[in-house]
Design a protein around this motif. Structure first.
Motif, PDB file in Angstrom:
ATOM      1  N   VAL A 314       0.834  -1.210   0.000  1.00  0.00           N
ATOM      2  CA  VAL A 314       0.000   0.000   0.000  1.00  0.00           C
ATOM      3  C   VAL A 314       0.865   1.255   0.000  1.00  0.00           C
ATOM      4  O   VAL A 314       0.584   2.222  -0.726  1.00  0.00           O
ATOM      5  CB  VAL A 314      -0.954  -0.015   1.210  1.00  0.00           C
ATOM      6  N   ASN A 318       0.643   3.977  -3.008  1.00  0.00           N
ATOM      7  CA  ASN A 318       0.256   5.363  -2.736  1.00  0.00           C
ATOM      8  C   ASN A 318       1.401   6.329  -3.002  1.00  0.00           C
ATOM      9  O   ASN A 318       1.179   7.451  -3.481  1.00  0.00           O
ATOM     10  CB  ASN A 318      -0.220   5.499  -1.290  1.00  0.00           C
ATOM     11  N   ASP A 442      -7.893   2.121   1.177  1.00  0.00           N
ATOM     12  CA  ASP A 442      -6.826   1.343   0.548  1.00  0.00           C
ATOM     13  C   ASP A 442      -6.953  -0.131   0.893  1.00  0.00           C
ATOM     14  O   ASP A 442      -6.648  -0.998   0.069  1.00  0.00           O
ATOM     15  CB  ASP A 442      -5.453   1.850   1.019  1.00  0.00           C
TER      16      ASP A 442
END
Length: 752
Positions: A314, A318, A442
């Motif tokens: 993640v 991101n 997320d």
């Protein structure tokens, strides 16, 4: 609210906190939460706050100061129709008055103001451990869809706080990889381009397999439907920098995982031997099936390592989006000017973690916080932390103190065991947002039942599964427990993974990766499947739904000694082989074999106290109806039997008033009662969990009265029960039994 009495300014300032002084300075009056009213009782007046009113106390201050019963509380008690939406708006407006300086001084326990739309204000913990009904209708869980808000998957306010589109990469946040980006497994995976002919060939290509033996995991089977199959062996030494962990994980992982490596000598590696081999496979973005995960032995060890992989994925995803935002802003490029900016899926959720109980979700979130915080003195911001602890935590005093169950039972059913939940988690640099709307999240953490009530079925008006369209990492933990809950929910979920969304959900198509637009997301999705046993249904999911272009890795160790070696009573075991034409006819063939060959031997009154163990609920219903039709002297216990019915059935069976007792496997899984009075034991089918075989056999010694010589145990099996048979009697003996078409008699001497 009543009028406030006049006070002198000096007396007022001496009694007010910092936040009360700020409210007095900004609004010219004391906050209504701390209103002082006279002791005279009066008729309650209903107060309807306006949209801009500020009437609720902050959660962070409620944690640090004792709660006072004020006139405002008494007034709230009279309002029976205050909606949850009004309460949440009041919390948002009050929390927004807290400045950043106060937030940093709160040791990370404060709740950051965000919109909460994905769950009601409170959730009830189920007292019953029983699973949902097998028909899949669910039940009255704490997040029932009939009461859910229509805005559950939209984010109307505070989007900019955790939005990937309006934020940019901060240099000091550690948003860069430690090594050359071209060697990063994440970038190599998402940037790999498939061709149309490769996708078409997958449907016709046979799976290529290769076996390797690793030191800890044992026998591994590498497989792939794509042309090139690559295998590798684990290195002896592992360096954190070579794993391309995103900052701050290189420093935080060592502390988070210290409980597993600190006790072992020569523990220079931050991973245990098991974690090292598992993470090497995870970091290569291959699908993984590990069927030896147990709650007692290595459950937490495995949870730690897959949480590391989730946060690493993640943060990298991101950081790529935020970095491209900064590049677009600095270069002032127009939308769609460069394909290098394709860094997203069709929807934001990129990780789905499926766990069976709320306690597991609680531990996952706690690991996320620990991995992002580490040794840093500055606490990360966690929104809605207090609410999350209230809804997913548990009270140790609720558990009966005299409850004695096996150790594996205690390890599985620890904490909050509600099985109907779902929660979205958004991560942006050093902030975590709990209860984020799904399309602003997320990571999604949910149970199969919680997802089933969202996805819905054909013909239902209110259903949504677009949030599953761009899942890049799917983790199914404790898969064996879903066999005891409702496996249909897992199949329903897999059938809705990585489908094209029905709505755009505000996506910028110029930023969407081409393989996502081509509906090839399932070939880029990594699936990690963890369970406690080899089962045909779990194997089927892994073989059918895992088509990752990087390939699949399955652990295929065979049990050398079966659970029959743990039987402590002297008992003859008769394994009756039944012939079945094909897999589809096994159910009917087993029923006919039992009714015509096995049951007539036990109809005589001499064969009383006969327990029939039935793993499948549907087989149980069929047998129960047959016993009623034949007017046999029997009683039955299943997972839906009320407590009073269970007590009566156990009493009648112990006293011999009922000759037969039908018992379902799921009842044994959720209750683990010791059934007394058993003299004859019939396994209608081999147990799902191999250790249940020895547990049920050992129940015979609970009421031993000198009739040990008359005890019997009969087991029905077919050639399609090879995995379960090997787990009970061992792989070598199982192979001999499957080759022979004769019944097998085994005698276990037991404990001397």
């Amino acid at each position: 609210m009543g009028k406030r009495g006049s006070r002198s300014q000096s007396q007022l300032l001496n009694t007010l906190t910092k936040k009360q002084k700020k409210h007095l300075r900004d609004f010219g009056e004391e906050h209504p939460f701390y209103d002082r009213v006279s002791g005279k009782e009066g008729k309650p007046q209903i107060y309807q706050p306006s949209e801009s009113s500020d009437t609720s106390g902050s959660e962070s201050e409620a944690e640090s100061e004792p709660e006072q019963v004020s006139g405002y509380h008494r007034l709230l008690a009279t309002l029976k129709n205050v909606s949850e939406e009004e309460e949440e708006e009041e919390e948002v407006e009050e929390d927004s008055a807290v400045d950043e300086a106060e937030m940093d001084d709160d040791d990370g326990e404060s709740d950051v103001t965000v919109e909460e739309e994905t769950a009601p204000e409170s959730a009830k913990v189920r007292e019953s451990k029983c699973p949902p009904d097998p028909e899949g209708k669910g039940g009255d869980g704490p997040l029932g869809t009939s009461q859910e808000s229509s805005e559950e998957f939209t984010d109307a306010k505070h989007e900019s706080l955790f939005s990937l589109e309006t934020n940019f990469l901060e240099e000091e946040s550690g948003g860069t990889c430690s090594l050359n980006a071209s060697q990063d497994p994440f970038l190599q995976h998402v940037n790999k381009e498939l061709k149309e002919k490769e996708i078409q060939a997958v449907a016709t290509n046979s799976k290529t397999t290769h076996q390797l033996k690793w030191p800890i995991l044992g026998q591994l089977v590498f497989s792939s439907k794509f042309q090139k199959l690559e295998t590798f062996k684990p290195s002896k030494d592992i360096d954190l920098k070579s794993l391309h962990l995103q900052k701050p994980l290189e420093s935080t992982w060592t502390k988070t995982n210290s409980q597993f490596v600190s006790g072992s000598p020569k523990s220079s590696s931050p991973f245990t031997p098991l974690q090292k081999e598992l993470f090497l496979i995870m970091n290569s973005y291959r699908d993984l099936f590990y069927p030896e995960r147990t709650a007692l032995k290595n459950g937490e060890e495995i949870r730690h390592v897959y949480c590391l992989h989730v946060i690493n994925h993640v943060l990298k995803a991101n950081a790529q989006v935020l970095g491209n935002n900064s590049r677009r802003r600095s270069q002032k490029l127009g939308v769609g000017d460069d394909d290098d900016f394709r860094d997203q899926g069709l929807t934001r959720p990129k990780v789905l973690i499926v766990v069976p109980f709320r306690e597991a979700a609680l531990r996952v979130v706690q690991l996320f916080i620990s991995l992002l915080e580490g040794n840093s003195k500055k606490k990360i911001i966690v929104s809605n932390k207090k609410r999350f602890k209230g809804e997913y935590g548990s009270d140790p005093e609720e558990r009966p103190p005299n409850l004695k169950r096996p150790e594996d039972y205690e390890a599985v059913f620890v904490g909050n065991i509600d099985d109907h939940f779902r929660i979205g988690v958004a991560i942006l640099q050093r902030s975590i947002r709990l209860y984020a709307p799904f399309y602003s999240s997320d990571i999604l953490i949910a149970s199969p039942l919680g997802l089933r009530t969202i996805i819905g079925g054909e013909g239902e008006k209110k259903r949504d599964f677009d949030f599953l369209s761009s899942i890049e990492l799917l983790i199914i933990d404790q898969a064996d427990i879903y066999l005891m809950q409702n496996w249909e929910h897992v199949l329903h979920l897999m059938n809705h993974m990585n489908l094209l969304p029905l709505d755009s959900h505000g996506v910028d198509f110029s930023r969407v990766r081409m393989w996502s637009l081509n509906n090839w997301s399932k070939y880029y999705r990594q699936t990690l499947l963890f369970g406690a046993l080899q089962d045909a249904q779990i194997n089927s999911v892994f073989n059918k739904y895992c088509v990752n272009l990087q390939g699949q890795v399955a652990v295929r160790n065979v049990p050398m000694t079966g659970s029959i070696s743990h039987v402590l009573v002297q008992l003859p075991h008769v394994f009756q082989r039944m012939e079945a034409e094909n897999l589809a006819s096994v159910i009917d063939d087993r029923f006919n074999f039992f009714v015509n060959k096995i049951l007539p031997q036990y109809r005589d009154a001499v064969m009383s106290h006969t327990l029939i163990y039935v793993p499948s609920y549907f087989d149980f219903v069929r047998l129960r109806n047959y016993f009623k039709k034949e007017e046999l002297n029997f009683t039955h216990i299943c997972e839906y039997t009320p407590k009073s019915g269970v007590s009566r059935a156990r009493h009648f069976f112990l006293q011999g008033e009922k000759q037969f007792l039908l018992l379902t496997e799921r009842f044994h899984f959720y209750k683990r009662y010791t059934i007394k009075g058993i003299r004859n034991l019939i396994f209608y089918e081999l147990p799902t969990y191999p250790h249940f075989y020895s547990e049920v056999c050992n129940m015979l010694r609970a009421t031993s009265r000198g009739e040990e010589a008359t005890w019997t145990c009969t087991v029905l099996y077919s050639k399609y029960d090879a995995q379960r048979l090997a787990a009970v009697v061992g792989v070598e003996r199982a192979a001999q039994m499957l080759q022979s078409h004769k019944n097998v008699h085994l005698f276990v001497t037991g404990e001397r």
